[in-house]
Design a protein around this motif. Sequence first.
Motif, PDB file in Angstrom:
ATOM      1  N   THR A  48      42.808  36.223  40.164  1.00  0.00           N
ATOM      2  CA  THR A  48      41.732  37.179  39.906  1.00  0.00           C
ATOM      3  C   THR A  48      40.467  36.409  39.561  1.00  0.00           C
ATOM      4  O   THR A  48      40.460  35.176  39.556  1.00  0.00           O
ATOM      5  CB  THR A  48      42.117  38.171  38.789  1.00  0.00           C
ATOM      6  N   ASP A  76      33.320  33.839  38.215  1.00  0.00           N
ATOM      7  CA  ASP A  76      32.538  34.670  39.130  1.00  0.00           C
ATOM      8  C   ASP A  76      31.233  35.069  38.452  1.00  0.00           C
ATOM      9  O   ASP A  76      31.233  35.856  37.505  1.00  0.00           O
ATOM     10  CB  ASP A  76      33.362  35.912  39.500  1.00  0.00           C
ATOM     11  N   ASN A  97      32.881  33.720  43.363  1.00  0.00           N
ATOM     12  CA  ASN A  97      33.005  35.177  43.469  1.00  0.00           C
ATOM     13  C   ASN A  97      33.878  35.520  44.679  1.00  0.00           C
ATOM     14  O   ASN A  97      33.759  34.924  45.747  1.00  0.00           O
ATOM     15  CB  ASN A  97      31.627  35.826  43.562  1.00  0.00           C
ATOM     16  N   GLY A  98      34.754  36.491  44.488  1.00  0.00           N
ATOM     17  CA  GLY A  98      35.748  36.793  45.495  1.00  0.00           C
ATOM     18  C   GLY A  98      35.183  37.234  46.825  1.00  0.00           C
ATOM     19  O   GLY A  98      35.792  37.000  47.873  1.00  0.00           O
ATOM     20  N   THR A  99      34.025  37.865  46.821  1.00  0.00           N
ATOM     21  CA  THR A  99      33.434  38.379  48.056  1.00  0.00           C
ATOM     22  C   THR A  99      33.126  37.250  49.027  1.00  0.00           C
ATOM     23  O   THR A  99      33.204  37.432  50.251  1.00  0.00           O
ATOM     24  CB  THR A  99      32.158  39.177  47.740  1.00  0.00           C
ATOM     25  N   VAL A 102      37.087  34.480  49.097  1.00  0.00           N
ATOM     26  CA  VAL A 102      38.289  34.880  49.831  1.00  0.00           C
ATOM     27  C   VAL A 102      38.115  34.719  51.343  1.00  0.00           C
ATOM     28  O   VAL A 102      38.968  34.104  52.007  1.00  0.00           O
ATOM     29  CB  VAL A 102      38.726  36.309  49.456  1.00  0.00           C
ATOM     30  N   LEU A 170      45.681  41.034  49.618  1.00  0.00           N
ATOM     31  CA  LEU A 170      44.411  41.406  49.014  1.00  0.00           C
ATOM     32  C   LEU A 170      44.561  42.798  48.403  1.00  0.00           C
ATOM     33  O   LEU A 170      44.808  43.771  49.118  1.00  0.00           O
ATOM     34  CB  LEU A 170      43.297  41.396  50.069  1.00  0.00           C
ATOM     35  N   ALA A 172      42.780  45.734  46.357  1.00  0.00           N
ATOM     36  CA  ALA A 172      41.440  46.235  46.048  1.00  0.00           C
ATOM     37  C   ALA A 172      41.548  47.596  45.394  1.00  0.00           C
ATOM     38  O   ALA A 172      41.456  48.630  46.064  1.00  0.00           O
ATOM     39  CB  ALA A 172      40.605  46.314  47.330  1.00  0.00           C
ATOM     40  N   ILE A 195      45.844  38.554  45.491  1.00  0.00           N
ATOM     41  CA  ILE A 195      44.500  38.320  44.973  1.00  0.00           C
ATOM     42  C   ILE A 195      43.856  39.666  44.650  1.00  0.00           C
ATOM     43  O   ILE A 195      43.761  40.541  45.511  1.00  0.00           O
ATOM     44  CB  ILE A 195      43.623  37.559  45.981  1.00  0.00           C
ATOM     45  N   VAL A 197      40.841  41.714  44.440  1.00  0.00           N
ATOM     46  CA  VAL A 197      39.573  41.468  45.132  1.00  0.00           C
ATOM     47  C   VAL A 197      38.495  42.511  44.857  1.00  0.00           C
ATOM     48  O   VAL A 197      37.408  42.443  45.449  1.00  0.00           O
ATOM     49  CB  VAL A 197      39.787  41.326  46.655  1.00  0.00           C
ATOM     50  N   LEU A 200      35.807  43.925  47.565  1.00  0.00           N
ATOM     51  CA  LEU A 200      35.693  43.090  48.761  1.00  0.00           C
ATOM     52  C   LEU A 200      35.828  43.890  50.052  1.00  0.00           C
ATOM     53  O   LEU A 200      35.043  43.717  50.987  1.00  0.00           O
ATOM     54  CB  LEU A 200      36.745  41.980  48.721  1.00  0.00           C
TER      55      LEU A 200
END
Length: 260
Positions: A48, A76, A97-99, A102, A170, A172, A195, A197, A200
């Motif tokens: 995370t 992040d 940051n995940g955006t 990933v 992923l 979300a 993950i 996300v 995302l």
Amino acid sequence: MNVDAPNKITPVPERRDILGTDVTAIGRDAAIAMLAESIAERRFTQVTFLNAHNANVAVADARFRQVLPDFLVLADGVGVDIASKMLYGEPFPDNLNGTDFVPEFLRRQKDRLTVGLLGARRDNALAAAEKLAEHAPQHEFVFLHDGYFDGAEEKAILDRLEEIRPDVLLVAMGVPRQELWIAGKLGGEHCTVPIAVGALLDFLSGAVPRAPLWMRRLRLEWLFRLGLEPRRLWRRYVVGNPLFLLRVLGQKLSGKAGGG
């Protein structure tokens, strides 16, 4: 496994306490290598990201706070960098940051992976799967379910995960539901690297626009999001960001960090 990372054991990096959550102080390349190693060894690794908002949620939500030690937590945003400077004298090595992280992680894996998508709205998740397939065509992307399911549907999701056992999943569902769900429902029999996300899939689908590149480079994406959805996000940013910094100052004054 042929991955875009050195074929060696990844050293254990430093972790920094940010408001009670241990965040791994790791650079982008090393983080990618660490996750690639987990996949190669089929080692269950929950992932995370901690930003100022998530840190505030963890302070207020004991269940969320209690599951975070079982995750690899990546830094992040500018808020946690400011916190790291205040507490440890230096920022985190990279903004993971995940955006952005990933998709880059997936693009840089050369061997074919199975990547499951779970959460968001169905249309957004399907559009995100198509976008990821364009971005990293070497992988198989499997849509499992949107983020709105009941107990019977959850069992079917878990059974499907055991059947396909994706390398990456992923999830979300928003904070903290996604982390609580991963921690409470998933194990190595379901996937290797789940993950959390957040938004995302909404970003990838285009349903939620991203800030212009210059704003992202200045680390002002939060301001762009506030401008898009002021009624929904004003409390998160206008109230939450100063509250986060006050809490970090309190942590520094209490001496509960390595920065002196």
